[in-house]
Design a protein around this motif. Structure first.
Motif, mmCIF file in Angstrom:
data_model
loop_
_atom_site.group_PDB
_atom_site.id
_atom_site.type_symbol
_atom_site.label_atom_id
_atom_site.label_comp_id
_atom_site.label_asym_id
_atom_site.label_seq_id
_atom_site.Cartn_x
_atom_site.Cartn_y
_atom_site.Cartn_z
ATOM 1 N N HIS A 432 -6.928 -4.547 7.927
ATOM 2 C CA HIS A 432 -7.326 -3.211 8.359
ATOM 3 C C HIS A 432 -6.864 -2.149 7.361
ATOM 4 O O HIS A 432 -5.828 -2.284 6.717
ATOM 5 C CB HIS A 432 -6.740 -2.895 9.739
ATOM 6 C CG HIS A 432 -7.255 -3.791 10.821
ATOM 7 N ND1 HIS A 432 -6.648 -4.984 11.146
ATOM 8 C CD2 HIS A 432 -8.331 -3.667 11.647
ATOM 9 C CE1 HIS A 432 -7.318 -5.560 12.134
ATOM 10 N NE2 HIS A 432 -8.330 -4.778 12.457
ATOM 11 N N MET A 433 -7.675 -1.095 7.285
ATOM 12 C CA MET A 433 -7.334 0.056 6.457
ATOM 13 C C MET A 433 -7.520 1.320 7.277
ATOM 14 O O MET A 433 -8.356 1.373 8.181
ATOM 15 C CB MET A 433 -8.233 0.103 5.217
ATOM 16 C CG MET A 433 -8.130 -1.117 4.322
ATOM 17 S SD MET A 433 -9.157 -0.969 2.845
ATOM 18 C CE MET A 433 -10.794 -0.991 3.568
ATOM 19 N N TYR A 467 6.679 6.485 10.097
ATOM 20 C CA TYR A 467 6.174 5.807 11.279
ATOM 21 C C TYR A 467 5.452 4.484 11.002
ATOM 22 O O TYR A 467 5.226 3.702 11.928
ATOM 23 C CB TYR A 467 5.223 6.737 12.050
ATOM 24 C CG TYR A 467 5.942 7.862 12.755
ATOM 25 C CD1 TYR A 467 6.683 7.622 13.909
ATOM 26 C CD2 TYR A 467 5.914 9.147 12.250
ATOM 27 C CE1 TYR A 467 7.368 8.645 14.547
ATOM 28 C CE2 TYR A 467 6.589 10.186 12.880
ATOM 29 C CZ TYR A 467 7.318 9.922 14.032
ATOM 30 O OH TYR A 467 7.988 10.932 14.653
ATOM 31 N N LEU A 468 5.093 4.211 9.764
ATOM 32 C CA LEU A 468 4.359 2.980 9.475
ATOM 33 C C LEU A 468 5.318 1.842 9.127
ATOM 34 O O LEU A 468 6.426 2.087 8.649
ATOM 35 C CB LEU A 468 3.384 3.206 8.323
ATOM 36 C CG LEU A 468 2.196 4.120 8.637
ATOM 37 C CD1 LEU A 468 1.367 4.365 7.391
ATOM 38 C CD2 LEU A 468 1.321 3.531 9.748
ATOM 39 N N PRO A 469 4.914 0.578 9.370
ATOM 40 C CA PRO A 469 5.769 -0.569 9.018
ATOM 41 C C PRO A 469 6.130 -0.568 7.542
ATOM 42 O O PRO A 469 5.375 -0.062 6.699
ATOM 43 C CB PRO A 469 4.887 -1.785 9.374
ATOM 44 C CG PRO A 469 3.906 -1.273 10.361
ATOM 45 C CD PRO A 469 3.647 0.160 9.998
ATOM 46 N N ILE A 474 0.734 2.396 1.458
ATOM 47 C CA ILE A 474 0.424 3.809 1.685
ATOM 48 C C ILE A 474 0.051 4.439 0.350
ATOM 49 O O ILE A 474 0.789 4.316 -0.635
ATOM 50 C CB ILE A 474 1.635 4.547 2.295
ATOM 51 C CG1 ILE A 474 2.096 3.859 3.580
ATOM 52 C CG2 ILE A 474 1.291 6.006 2.563
ATOM 53 C CD1 ILE A 474 3.399 4.422 4.140
ATOM 54 N N ALA A 475 -1.096 5.120 0.295
ATOM 55 C CA ALA A 475 -1.575 5.704 -0.961
ATOM 56 C C ALA A 475 -2.194 7.074 -0.714
ATOM 57 O O ALA A 475 -2.567 7.419 0.409
ATOM 58 C CB ALA A 475 -2.585 4.772 -1.618
ATOM 59 N N HIS A 476 -2.288 7.843 -1.793
ATOM 60 C CA HIS A 476 -2.848 9.194 -1.754
ATOM 61 C C HIS A 476 -4.112 9.199 -2.602
ATOM 62 O O HIS A 476 -4.034 9.116 -3.829
ATOM 63 C CB HIS A 476 -1.815 10.177 -2.289
ATOM 64 C CG HIS A 476 -2.151 11.609 -2.054
ATOM 65 N ND1 HIS A 476 -1.251 12.636 -2.275
ATOM 66 C CD2 HIS A 476 -3.290 12.218 -1.613
ATOM 67 C CE1 HIS A 476 -1.813 13.783 -1.982
ATOM 68 N NE2 HIS A 476 -3.048 13.560 -1.588
ATOM 69 N N GLY A 485 -3.143 0.615 4.070
ATOM 70 C CA GLY A 485 -3.627 -0.757 4.226
ATOM 71 C C GLY A 485 -2.631 -1.594 5.001
ATOM 72 O O GLY A 485 -1.415 -1.460 4.825
ATOM 73 N N PHE A 486 -3.149 -2.452 5.883
ATOM 74 C CA PHE A 486 -2.313 -3.337 6.700
ATOM 75 C C PHE A 486 -2.750 -4.780 6.498
ATOM 76 O O PHE A 486 -3.906 -5.062 6.213
ATOM 77 C CB PHE A 486 -2.464 -3.028 8.196
ATOM 78 C CG PHE A 486 -1.985 -1.675 8.616
ATOM 79 C CD1 PHE A 486 -0.633 -1.424 8.782
ATOM 80 C CD2 PHE A 486 -2.876 -0.659 8.862
ATOM 81 C CE1 PHE A 486 -0.188 -0.185 9.179
ATOM 82 C CE2 PHE A 486 -2.448 0.589 9.263
ATOM 83 C CZ PHE A 486 -1.097 0.824 9.422
ATOM 84 N N SER A 487 -1.835 -5.691 6.728
ATOM 85 C CA SER A 487 -2.179 -7.112 6.864
ATOM 86 C C SER A 487 -1.399 -7.649 8.051
ATOM 87 O O SER A 487 -0.325 -7.145 8.383
ATOM 88 C CB SER A 487 -1.828 -7.897 5.593
ATOM 89 O OG SER A 487 -0.447 -7.794 5.321
ATOM 90 N N CYS A 488 -1.946 -8.646 8.698
ATOM 91 C CA CYS A 488 -1.267 -9.342 9.802
ATOM 92 C C CYS A 488 -1.005 -8.446 11.013
ATOM 93 O O CYS A 488 -0.049 -8.661 11.752
ATOM 94 C CB CYS A 488 0.057 -9.954 9.345
ATOM 95 S SG CYS A 488 -0.084 -11.106 7.976
ATOM 96 N N LEU A 489 -1.830 -7.428 11.216
ATOM 97 C CA LEU A 489 -1.709 -6.603 12.411
ATOM 98 C C LEU A 489 -3.007 -6.660 13.215
ATOM 99 O O LEU A 489 -4.092 -6.761 12.638
ATOM 100 C CB LEU A 489 -1.414 -5.139 12.052
ATOM 101 C CG LEU A 489 -0.007 -4.793 11.584
ATOM 102 C CD1 LEU A 489 0.104 -3.286 11.378
ATOM 103 C CD2 LEU A 489 1.053 -5.254 12.553
ATOM 104 N N LYS A 490 -2.879 -6.586 14.521
ATOM 105 C CA LYS A 490 -4.051 -6.544 15.380
ATOM 106 C C LYS A 490 -4.630 -5.137 15.391
ATOM 107 O O LYS A 490 -3.928 -4.155 15.143
ATOM 108 C CB LYS A 490 -3.679 -6.975 16.798
ATOM 109 C CG LYS A 490 -3.188 -8.406 16.896
ATOM 110 C CD LYS A 490 -2.781 -8.743 18.329
ATOM 111 C CE LYS A 490 -2.246 -10.164 18.430
ATOM 112 N NZ LYS A 490 -1.798 -10.489 19.802
#
Length: 578
Positions: A432-433, A467-469, A474-476, A485-490
């Motif tokens: 997810h992004m 607040y993010l894992p 995290i990018a600008h 960007g996330f990995s391994c999250l629902k």
């Protein structure tokens, strides 16, 4: 010892469970696990056995016999340089009239040295046992043994123990490892502990690894060793313990993630010739005469493991004395180099540049550099000048690819993240992004000025980082656009993060407005068509993008275009499946 305990001990046995190198699949050690307690005795479990021994004031004697049994069986494992992890009950420190040196005698009887054994001391237990733990660690380390802290993270003392213990290894409790791939809080906790342990010169074992996903997550966080059913279940048969585990090596080959991104450039590593730990004092003197520019020498054992370092200044007085060199040639003269060995500041090559620099900077001694090992084996040395060059190179890389205001990664890293994530997608998983875009940012800038606009961007940057894992990307993108960007999250977890960030930003950014505008709930200014109208106070829109296997045919520009278009003027997260 009472006859009942002699009879009980005869019936007990030990199973062994391997502890392997995370990045090679090769065995490092086995943990001795007591077996037959419930079957062969009247005790309900292992804890019951040790509680009774403590009440009978025979805890030390019982443990010593168990130690003898475990070491004798361990000796049957036909693998060179394997270590034994042996669990101690913290209450053993209260045992009276304990003769010293018993473990050393048992090891010697079995042809083993002190470095063959790690004593595991558990972090869990009562407050009294916790207070005993630091004393136990000091006692055994002072006697020359290695220490591992078991069950780390679930005891009373927690980080205080990590700070004071100076243990060699900590073992993350299986509670934190189970389903860690799908639990962002566990990832955050474990990543922090791993980083702190490495910075303090300790290594980390992940206990209870049972799935490939848990293994990959632990590996990517930098765990040094893994233990669990995924590798092998505890076995009573010593022949079932192997030198390497082929299925883990296969997992390593299948894992296509790039782990070399922050690795140490080998061109900075100097290959200083080491000496063997059994080298004579005479040959040590010769080494410094033959290598006049070397002011120290790394010391290794039979397996090329780094044991420490000897500095020329510490042997200079005797080597240049009138009879020192001649005495060192005399076999009858005590010429062992071990007494000159000092601890070496070292890092594993897998720890990367950032941890290497951090560990060196935290070192309070006047070190000339830092040693590099790979799976404990000596690889070389990075001197101070090379460390400065590495630091400068790293800073240039960061500066080149980050946004000058937020200091976050920019478009190049975003594109790299998406491409790498695509490569890891299989039929049964997604990633997810998030794309964040400020609402009514231009009117705010026009009214309050660019300095306040920059403050709004920095506020949002801090909220993302807070607040993010920890393992989030995290990018600008630029201006008022941000990417996560996330990995391994629902999806549900991602949605909750996005909603929380939107609410927090809307609340925090109000502090940038004048009191009247806050009371009105809007500002009045000219739009791009030079028409005066009302604009709402700053908020942020968010689009959630779910990338699946079918997304691989889409390119970077297409994805960002869809995201940006979908995120405009939405005050709650909206999901998009690409």
């Amino acid at each position: 010892m009472l006859q009942k305990w002699i009879d009980i001990l005869k019936e007990l046995d030990f199973a062994f469970q391997p502890i392997i190198h995370t990045f090679t699949g090769k065995i490092y050690a086995v943990e001795a696990l007591l077996r037959n307690v419930e079957i062969a005795t009247d005790f309900h479990n292992i804890q019951d056995l040790f509680d009774t021994a403590f009440e009978d004031d025979l805890l030390y004697q019982v443990d010593l016999e168990l130690r003898r049994k475990a070491i004798k069986k361990f000796k049957k494992i036909d693998i060179e340089n394997i270590k034994l992890f042996y669990n101690l009950d913290n209450r053993i420190i209260y045992s009276k009239n304990c003769p010293q040196g018993q473990t050393a005698k048992i090891l010697e009887e079995n042809g083993l040295k002190k470095d063959a054994i790690y004593f595991e001391l558990s972090e869990k237990g009562s407050m009294i046992e916790q207070n005993a733990l630091s004393s136990m660690i000091y006692k055994y380390k002072n006697d020359g043994y290695s220490i591992a802290i078991d069950d780390f993270g679930i005891g009373i003392s927690g980080l205080k123990l990590l700070y004071y213990s100076e243990a060699n290894i900590i073992k993350l409790d299986r509670f934190f490892v189970t389903n860690i791939n799908a639990d962002s809080k566990k990832k955050l906790f474990c990543s922090s502990i791993i980083d702190m342990a490495h910075t303090m010169g300790m290594k980390v074992v992940a206990e209870g690894v049972e799935t490939k996903e848990e293994y990959y997550t632990c590996k990517n966080m930098g765990v040094d060793f893994i233990q669990g059913f995924l590798v092998q279940k505890p076995t009573l048969i010593t022949q079932e313990i192997t030198e390497s585990y082929k299925h883990i090596i296969k997992f390593l080959k299948e894992d296509r993630r790039d782990n070399s991104k922050n690795s140490i450039d080998k061109s900075f590593i100097e290959d200083i010739k080491p000496l063997h730990i059994d080298t004579s004092l005479h040959d040590l003197f010769l080494y410094f005469k033959e290598h006049p520019y070397n002011t120290f020498v790394p010391i290794i054992d039979n397996y090329k493991h780094l044991k420490g370092v000897i500095y020329e200044v510490d042997v200079k007085q005797i080597s240049y004395s009138q009879y020192g060199f001649s005495l060192a040639k005399n076999i009858s003269y005590c010429s062992n180099i071990c007494k000159y060995i000092k601890p070496a500041l070292s890092v594993e090559s897998t720890w990367g540049i950032d941890k290497t620099l951090e560990l060196y900077n935290m070192n309070e001694t006047d070190s000339k550099g830092i040693f590099v090992t790979n799976a404990n084996k000596y690889e070389g040395f990075i001197n101070v000048n090379s460390l400065l060059s590495l630091s400068h190179k790293r800073n240039l890389e960061i500066a080149k690819n980050q946004n000058p205001l937020s200091k976050l990664p920019g478009n190049n890293q975003i594109e790299e993240f998406i491409h790498k994530s695509f490569k890891l997608i299989k039929d049964d998983n997604t990633f997810h992004m998030l794309y964040f875009d400020f609402n009514d940012f231009k009117p705010f800038n026009d009214t309050y000025g660019f300095r306040q606009g920059d403050r709004a961007i920095l506020i949002f940057t801090e909220i993302l980082q807070k607040y993010l894992p920890l393992n989030s990307f995290i990018a600008h993108v630029g201006g008022d656009d941000f990417f996560v960007g996330f990995s391994c999250l629902k999806y549900e977890e991602v949605y909750e993060y996005a909603l929380k960030i939107q609410k927090e930003f809307k609340h925090s950014v109000k502090n940038l407005y004048e009191k009247q505008d806050i009371e009105n709930g809007y500002i009045t200014c000219y739009d791009r068509f030079n028409v005066q109208r009302k604009f709402e106070l700053l908020s942020v829109s968010c689009a959630i993008i779910e990338i699946s296997l079918n997304s691989k045919k889409k390119n970077f520009d297409y994805i960002l275009g869809i995201i940006k278009k979908s995120s405009k003027k939405i005050n709650f997260p909206v999901g998009i499946c690409i």
